[in-house]
Design a protein around this motif. Structure first.
Motif, short mmCIF file in Angstrom:
data_model
loop_
_atom_site.label_atom_id
_atom_site.label_comp_id
_atom_site.label_asym_id
_atom_site.label_seq_id
_atom_site.Cartn_x
_atom_site.Cartn_y
_atom_site.Cartn_z
N PRO A 10 14.25 3.96 -7.10
CA PRO A 10 13.29 3.15 -7.85
C PRO A 10 12.40 4.05 -8.70
O PRO A 10 12.41 5.29 -8.54
CB PRO A 10 12.49 2.45 -6.75
CG PRO A 10 13.31 2.53 -5.52
CD PRO A 10 14.12 3.78 -5.65
N GLU A 11 11.63 3.45 -9.53
CA GLU A 11 10.76 4.23 -10.43
C GLU A 11 9.86 5.19 -9.67
O GLU A 11 9.60 6.31 -10.12
CB GLU A 11 9.91 3.27 -11.27
CG GLU A 11 9.04 3.97 -12.29
CD GLU A 11 8.22 3.00 -13.12
OE1 GLU A 11 7.28 3.45 -13.79
OE2 GLU A 11 8.53 1.79 -13.08
N PHE A 12 9.37 4.76 -8.51
CA PHE A 12 8.49 5.62 -7.72
C PHE A 12 8.89 5.49 -6.25
O PHE A 12 8.44 4.59 -5.55
CB PHE A 12 7.02 5.22 -7.92
CG PHE A 12 6.05 6.23 -7.36
CD1 PHE A 12 5.66 7.33 -8.12
CD2 PHE A 12 5.53 6.09 -6.08
CE1 PHE A 12 4.78 8.27 -7.62
CE2 PHE A 12 4.65 7.02 -5.57
CZ PHE A 12 4.26 8.12 -6.34
N LEU A 214 -1.83 4.94 -3.89
CA LEU A 214 -2.00 4.63 -5.31
C LEU A 214 -2.93 5.63 -5.98
O LEU A 214 -2.67 6.08 -7.11
CB LEU A 214 -2.56 3.21 -5.47
CG LEU A 214 -2.69 2.71 -6.92
CD1 LEU A 214 -1.33 2.71 -7.61
CD2 LEU A 214 -3.32 1.32 -6.96
N GLU A 215 -3.99 6.01 -5.29
CA GLU A 215 -4.93 6.99 -5.84
C GLU A 215 -4.22 8.31 -6.13
O GLU A 215 -4.36 8.90 -7.22
CB GLU A 215 -6.08 7.23 -4.86
CG GLU A 215 -7.06 8.30 -5.30
CD GLU A 215 -8.00 8.75 -4.20
OE1 GLU A 215 -8.68 9.78 -4.40
OE2 GLU A 215 -8.04 8.11 -3.13
N PHE A 216 -3.42 8.79 -5.18
CA PHE A 216 -2.75 10.08 -5.33
C PHE A 216 -1.64 10.00 -6.38
O PHE A 216 -1.40 10.96 -7.11
CB PHE A 216 -2.18 10.55 -3.99
CG PHE A 216 -3.21 11.20 -3.10
CD1 PHE A 216 -4.53 10.76 -3.08
CD2 PHE A 216 -2.87 12.26 -2.28
CE1 PHE A 216 -5.49 11.36 -2.26
CE2 PHE A 216 -3.82 12.88 -1.46
CZ PHE A 216 -5.13 12.42 -1.46
N LYS A 217 -0.96 8.86 -6.45
CA LYS A 217 0.07 8.69 -7.49
C LYS A 217 -0.55 8.83 -8.87
O LYS A 217 -0.05 9.55 -9.73
CB LYS A 217 0.71 7.31 -7.35
CG LYS A 217 1.66 6.94 -8.50
CD LYS A 217 2.18 5.52 -8.33
CE LYS A 217 3.16 5.13 -9.44
NZ LYS A 217 2.51 4.93 -10.74
N LYS A 242 4.13 -0.64 -0.97
CA LYS A 242 4.86 -1.25 -2.08
C LYS A 242 4.23 -2.59 -2.49
O LYS A 242 4.14 -2.89 -3.69
CB LYS A 242 6.33 -1.45 -1.69
CG LYS A 242 7.12 -0.15 -1.65
CD LYS A 242 8.59 -0.41 -1.34
CE LYS A 242 9.42 0.84 -1.51
NZ LYS A 242 10.86 0.62 -1.25
N HIS A 243 3.79 -3.36 -1.52
CA HIS A 243 3.14 -4.63 -1.82
C HIS A 243 1.84 -4.40 -2.59
O HIS A 243 1.54 -5.10 -3.56
CB HIS A 243 2.86 -5.39 -0.52
CG HIS A 243 2.25 -6.74 -0.74
ND1 HIS A 243 2.98 -7.85 -1.06
CD2 HIS A 243 0.94 -7.16 -0.70
CE1 HIS A 243 2.18 -8.90 -1.20
NE2 HIS A 243 0.94 -8.50 -0.99
N PHE A 244 1.09 -3.39 -2.16
CA PHE A 244 -0.18 -3.08 -2.82
C PHE A 244 0.05 -2.60 -4.25
O PHE A 244 -0.67 -2.98 -5.18
CB PHE A 244 -0.93 -2.02 -2.01
CG PHE A 244 -2.31 -1.71 -2.54
CD1 PHE A 244 -3.33 -2.64 -2.45
CD2 PHE A 244 -2.58 -0.48 -3.12
CE1 PHE A 244 -4.61 -2.35 -2.93
CE2 PHE A 244 -3.84 -0.18 -3.61
CZ PHE A 244 -4.86 -1.13 -3.51
N PHE A 245 1.07 -1.77 -4.45
CA PHE A 245 1.40 -1.30 -5.79
C PHE A 245 1.76 -2.46 -6.71
O PHE A 245 1.41 -2.48 -7.88
CB PHE A 245 2.58 -0.33 -5.73
CG PHE A 245 2.21 1.10 -5.45
CD1 PHE A 245 1.16 1.42 -4.61
CD2 PHE A 245 2.92 2.15 -6.01
CE1 PHE A 245 0.81 2.72 -4.33
CE2 PHE A 245 2.60 3.46 -5.75
CZ PHE A 245 1.54 3.76 -4.92
N LYS A 246 2.46 -3.43 -6.16
CA LYS A 246 2.96 -4.54 -6.96
C LYS A 246 1.91 -5.60 -7.24
O LYS A 246 1.85 -6.17 -8.34
CB LYS A 246 4.15 -5.18 -6.24
CG LYS A 246 4.89 -6.22 -7.05
CD LYS A 246 6.13 -6.71 -6.29
CE LYS A 246 6.91 -7.73 -7.11
NZ LYS A 246 8.13 -8.19 -6.38
N LEU A 251 -1.67 -6.20 2.49
CA LEU A 251 -1.08 -7.07 3.51
C LEU A 251 -1.92 -6.99 4.78
O LEU A 251 -2.50 -5.94 5.08
CB LEU A 251 0.35 -6.62 3.82
CG LEU A 251 1.42 -6.92 2.77
CD1 LEU A 251 2.72 -6.22 3.16
CD2 LEU A 251 1.64 -8.41 2.64
N PRO A 252 -1.98 -8.06 5.56
CA PRO A 252 -2.68 -7.97 6.84
C PRO A 252 -1.95 -7.03 7.77
O PRO A 252 -0.72 -6.86 7.65
CB PRO A 252 -2.64 -9.41 7.36
CG PRO A 252 -1.48 -10.04 6.67
CD PRO A 252 -1.41 -9.40 5.32
#
Length: 327
Positions: A10-12, A214-217, A242-246, A251-252
């Motif tokens: 995938p892209e990342f 996400l911060e480090f990416k 992945k859910h957070f990126f999207k 997620l709980p």
């Protein structure tokens, strides 16, 4: 798109780190189900493979549902590394990874793992020997250097690329730090921004939440992230990130029932692979991590640690759900 050999990612991508006594097929299977894009075997001694050591050979077992999967080897002798690369090739993994990062004394002080960081010329020779011995894509995982006075990752990245590696994972600590203190991803960013570097650069160290991933990416510009200790007892971390990126939403956390279901699968697969007694004995190291943060769980943990059969384990879990009124 990230590509290593014939593998398209995938892209990342998110990678599960090779971890001794953790990254076995049962644990890898769970992480794959939860979104890991690339996984590795536990690291395997090149000397052990050549001696046909049972423990080393067992670690070569991989399964099609794990793909793409890499086998990781370590050692400090060119001939042994070359021969072990040929042995690895026979089980047809998707890539072969060299460990130049393991900091533990029994490895590093024998001139292997992170011990090779003291001698870049040797690191290059070992890597070249492996690259020349196999048709598999060869990648490397390493650290910044032996200690803060000898950080040499810039030179390492260039020279290893020059002898043919196809990706580099950098744990942003020195060997002397072991797993303590903070990782410094600025060094990884420097490698990634080096115009000479054309191979994918993956970052490793301290990623334990979607927000930090996400911060480090964004901050360091790496091509992907490898997750190690944060996945122990928490295979859901890949799906959560992945859910957070999207979506930008968290997620709980997994419910107690979801944790129990994961442990039941992990334990069942572990016993199928290692035998019931050994499988459950080796599962004991995982219970604290799976149930960390669950209130009043200590008495149940004691029961779990005493189980020596899948039936006993399932009985304990049935009791937990019943007493906590979870259906």
């Amino acid at each position: 798109m990230i590509k290593i050999g014939k593998i398209n990612f995938p892209e990342f991508p998110f990678l599960l780190a090779p971890m001794e006594d953790v990254s076995d097929p049962p644990f890898r299977r769970l992480c794959k189900m939860e979104g890991a894009d690339l996984m590795y075997s536990e690291f395997i001694s090149s000397e052990g493979l050549i001696r046909d050591a049972i423990k080393s050979k067992k670690k070569l077992e991989i399964f099609d549902y794990e793909r793409p999967i890499g086998i990781q080897i370590f050692g400090g002798d060119e001939e042994a590394m070359s021969l072990s690369a040929k042995i690895v090739e026979t089980v047809q993994p998707d890539l072969l990874d060299i460990n130049f990062g393991c900091p533990v004394k029994k490895v590093a002080c024998k001139g292997a793992g992170a011990g090779v960081l003291k001698d870049i010329d040797l690191m290059v020779k070992l890597t070249k020997a492996v690259v020349n011995s196999t048709k598999l894509p060869v990648t490397v995982k390493t650290r910044l250097g032996w200690d803060e006075k000898s950080i040499n990752i810039d030179e390492v990245a260039e020279r290893l690329q020059d002898v043919g590696i196809q990706a580099l994972t950098i744990h942003a600590r020195t060997r002397s730090q072991m797993y303590k203190g903070h990782s410094d991803w600025n060094y990884i960013a420097r490698v990634k921004n080096n115009p000479r570097i054309q191979i994918p650069i993956f970052g490793n160290g301290d990623i334990d939440s979607p927000e930090k991933a996400l911060e480090f990416k964004n901050k360091y510009g790496v091509d992907g992230i490898m997750i190690g200790r944060a996945a122990i007892g928490n295979p859901w971390i890949f799906k959560q990130i992945k859910h957070f990126f999207k979506t930008g939403e968290l997620l709980p956390p997994p419910t107690l029932k979801e944790r129990i279901e994961a442990v039941k699968k992990h334990a069942l697969w572990s016993t199928e692979w290692k035998g019931e007694r050994t499988g459950l004995l080796e599962m004991r190291q995982h219970y604290s991590n799976y149930f960390r943060g669950i209130a009043d769980f200590k008495p149940y943990k004691s029961q779990l640690l005493s189980t020596l059969s899948i039936d006993e384990l399932n009985t304990v879990f049935h009791t937990i759900l019943k007493e906590k009124d979870i259906h």
